[in-house]
Scaffold this motif. Structure first.
Motif, PDB file in Angstrom:
ATOM      1  N   GLN A   1     -76.500  58.301  30.557  1.00  0.00           N
ATOM      2  CA  GLN A   1     -77.228  59.075  30.815  1.00  0.00           C
ATOM      3  C   GLN A   1     -77.371  60.741  30.705  1.00  0.00           C
ATOM      4  O   GLN A   1     -76.557  61.093  31.138  1.00  0.00           O
TER       5      GLN A   1
ATOM      6  N   SER B   1     -88.671  62.633  31.019  1.00  0.00           N
ATOM      7  CA  SER B   1     -87.701  61.526  30.470  1.00  0.00           C
ATOM      8  C   SER B   1     -88.316  61.851  28.668  1.00  0.00           C
ATOM      9  O   SER B   1     -89.423  62.179  28.083  1.00  0.00           O
TER      10      SER B   1
ATOM     11  N   ASP C   1     -83.478  57.569  29.280  1.00  0.00           N
ATOM     12  CA  ASP C   1     -82.112  57.616  29.533  1.00  0.00           C
ATOM     13  C   ASP C   1     -81.884  58.980  29.166  1.00  0.00           C
ATOM     14  O   ASP C   1     -80.642  59.484  29.938  1.00  0.00           O
TER      15      ASP C   1
ATOM     16  N   THR D   1     -84.260  61.312  40.614  1.00  0.00           N
ATOM     17  CA  THR D   1     -84.263  60.085  39.704  1.00  0.00           C
ATOM     18  C   THR D   1     -83.100  59.886  39.606  1.00  0.00           C
ATOM     19  O   THR D   1     -83.271  57.803  39.562  1.00  0.00           O
ATOM     20  N   LEU D   2     -82.368  60.125  38.986  1.00  0.00           N
ATOM     21  CA  LEU D   2     -81.138  59.580  38.627  1.00  0.00           C
ATOM     22  C   LEU D   2     -80.204  58.957  40.396  1.00  0.00           C
ATOM     23  O   LEU D   2     -79.468  57.669  40.321  1.00  0.00           O
TER      24      LEU D   2
ATOM     25  N   ARG E   1     -82.183  55.459  40.453  1.00  0.00           N
ATOM     26  CA  ARG E   1     -81.696  54.399  39.374  1.00  0.00           C
ATOM     27  C   ARG E   1     -80.162  54.280  39.983  1.00  0.00           C
ATOM     28  O   ARG E   1     -79.706  52.854  39.541  1.00  0.00           O
TER      29      ARG E   1
ATOM     30  N   ASP F   1     -83.279  51.578  41.726  1.00  0.00           N
ATOM     31  CA  ASP F   1     -85.041  51.853  41.908  1.00  0.00           C
ATOM     32  C   ASP F   1     -85.108  52.880  39.980  1.00  0.00           C
ATOM     33  O   ASP F   1     -85.073  53.580  40.130  1.00  0.00           O
ATOM     34  N   ARG F   2     -85.394  51.545  38.756  1.00  0.00           N
ATOM     35  CA  ARG F   2     -86.017  52.701  38.351  1.00  0.00           C
ATOM     36  C   ARG F   2     -87.802  52.858  37.743  1.00  0.00           C
ATOM     37  O   ARG F   2     -88.172  53.359  36.603  1.00  0.00           O
ATOM     38  N   THR F   3     -88.086  53.156  38.636  1.00  0.00           N
ATOM     39  CA  THR F   3     -89.303  53.359  39.171  1.00  0.00           C
ATOM     40  C   THR F   3     -89.565  54.949  38.706  1.00  0.00           C
ATOM     41  O   THR F   3     -89.176  55.298  38.825  1.00  0.00           O
TER      42      THR F   3
END
Length: 423
Positions: A102, A290, A296, A330-331, A334, A338-340
């Protein structure tokens, strides 16, 4: 052992990149922060280094020192020259490769000369510590040259300072150079009066501080005029040569020209293989910051064209810090599985600009201030956002001393400027 899928590379140690890294500090990710300089810079006060109000160490801190307590973060000093998204590698100028799973691109912006890059040596901008010390050298050297210049016309050219661009940086530079000439330097020279210096602020648009309310913009223009600054609006620079600048059809002899008129995003769009979103070269991103088609890879700060609630997010330090915190969160999510998608929401913290020693404008949208009280608010806000108690105390004491005595202790001419040669 850290899983390979946890390799995160952050390009840039500015406001956005540093915030991202700090949010990831102590996590299970293996984080690499790469920057071509070894320090994080508090850019809002960079103009004060350029005008001898503060020293370089008061607004910059080693990135390694700031991140030293996070054992999962590695700092790399190097210049990025490319990104291979297929191979998931960041390429450095010395040939080194940084693999990633990422990626966060937070590389900021550089000067934009609107198609006239040949003006850059004649009118340096203000984005780095090197820029600031270059400008400080040229400003102080101009007064030294005036002291030894017998020809009145040549002396007047050395004592003419032109700032191109009427945004916060231009306004702040113009005001503090005028105060340097009228308050700090009188009495230091024998062959001329420093107060005879001319300071001109050139803005191609109809008013200075265009991002502020019109009444605050008008106040700023009046405050600058009171300091002795000549404000010229509606007349963009049309040409430039050594020792002179053209404003419309008027050619003005000026040995010191400073560029504060525009910015250009870093070459991140080229690295990532995408088309820039605008003429400034910024990369268009998804609501969660993103890259379109590549969830990513994140692009933040001045490098990105960010929309929030239908409006473009301004390229200011608070926005970059908020974006860095958002991407960091956010990272972290993940890493927990959790990739929401998490849309970014910008919280406007207002606009601030100072105009000399006792005047400023503050626009929080719902409330606005100007004058001395706004100047105190501006100072307190900037001291608050500085990193570390030592720096806050150092800057506060420097400002108190300057406010009381008018003396600037950082009036040092260092290194040689090839444009003006050796004395």
């Amino acid at each position: 052992m850290t899983e390979p899928s946890n390799r995160i590379v952050v390009i840039g140690g500015g406001f956005g990149g540093l915030e991202t890294a700090m949010r990831l500090g102590g996590s299970t990710a293996r984080v690499t922060v790469v920057d071509q300089r070894n320090h994080h810079l508090f850019q809002p006060l960079l103009y004060q280094v350029a005008t001898a109000l503060l020293s370089t160490s008061e607004i910059a801190w080693p990135i390694r020192h700031l991140l030293r307590r996070y054992k999962n973060i590695e700092v790399v000093l190097g210049k990025v020259v490319g990104v291979d998204r297929q191979a998931r590698n960041v390429e450095l100028e010395d040939g080194a490769i940084l693999p990633f799973d990422q990626l966060v691109v937070a590389t900021g912006a550089r000067h934009a000369y609107f198609g006239h890059d040949e003006w850059e040596p004649l009118a340096p901008g203000l984005k780095t510590l090197e820029d600031a010390t270059t400008l400080r050298r040229r400003i102080l050297t101009a007064f030294e040259r005036a002291e030894r210049e017998p020809d009145p016309a040549r002396r007047a050219a050395w004592l003419t300072f032109v700032i191109v661009g009427g945004g916060p940086t231009g306004v702040e530079l113009a005001g503090t150079i005028a105060e340097l000439a009228h308050r700090t330097l009188p009495g230091d020279f024998r062959n001329f009066d420093p107060a005879s210096a001319r300071v001109l602020l050139i803005e191609g648009g109809p008013r200075v501080l265009a991002a502020f309310r019109p009444e605050l913009s008008d106040y700023a223009a009046r405050a600058l005029a009171k300091l002795g600054v000549e404000v010229r609006t509606g007349h963009p620079v049309s040409g430039m040569a050594a020792g002179e600048v053209s404003i419309g059809d008027t050619v003005l002899a000026a040995e010191t020209v400073i560029w504060a008129a525009g910015v250009q995003a870093s070459p991140a769009a080229t690295w990532l293989g995408v088309s820039p979103a605008d003429r400034a070269g910024r990369v268009k991103v998804e609501p969660d910051l993103s890259l379109p088609g590549d969830p990513d890879v994140f692009v933040i700060g001045d490098t990105a064209m960010v929309m929030s609630e239908g409006k473009p997010v301004p390229g200011v330090a608070p926005a970059a810090k908020q974006q860095g915190r958002h991407v960091g969160a956010t990272l972290l999510a993940r890493l927990a599985g959790d990739r929401t998608p998490r849309p970014f929401r910008y919280r406007d913290q207002g606009n601030l600009a100072t105009i000399g020693r006792k005047a400023a404008v503050v626009d929080f949208g719902w409330i606005r201030f100007k004058g001395g009280f706004a100047w105190w608010m501006w100072g307190l806000a900037h001291i608050f956002f500085l990193i570390g108690v030592r720096n806050r105390l150092a800057v506060a004491l420097s400002w108190l001393w300057i406010h009381t005595t008018g003396s600037r202790s950082a009036r040092l001419i260092t290194q040689r400027d090839p444009l003006v040669g050796d004395d």
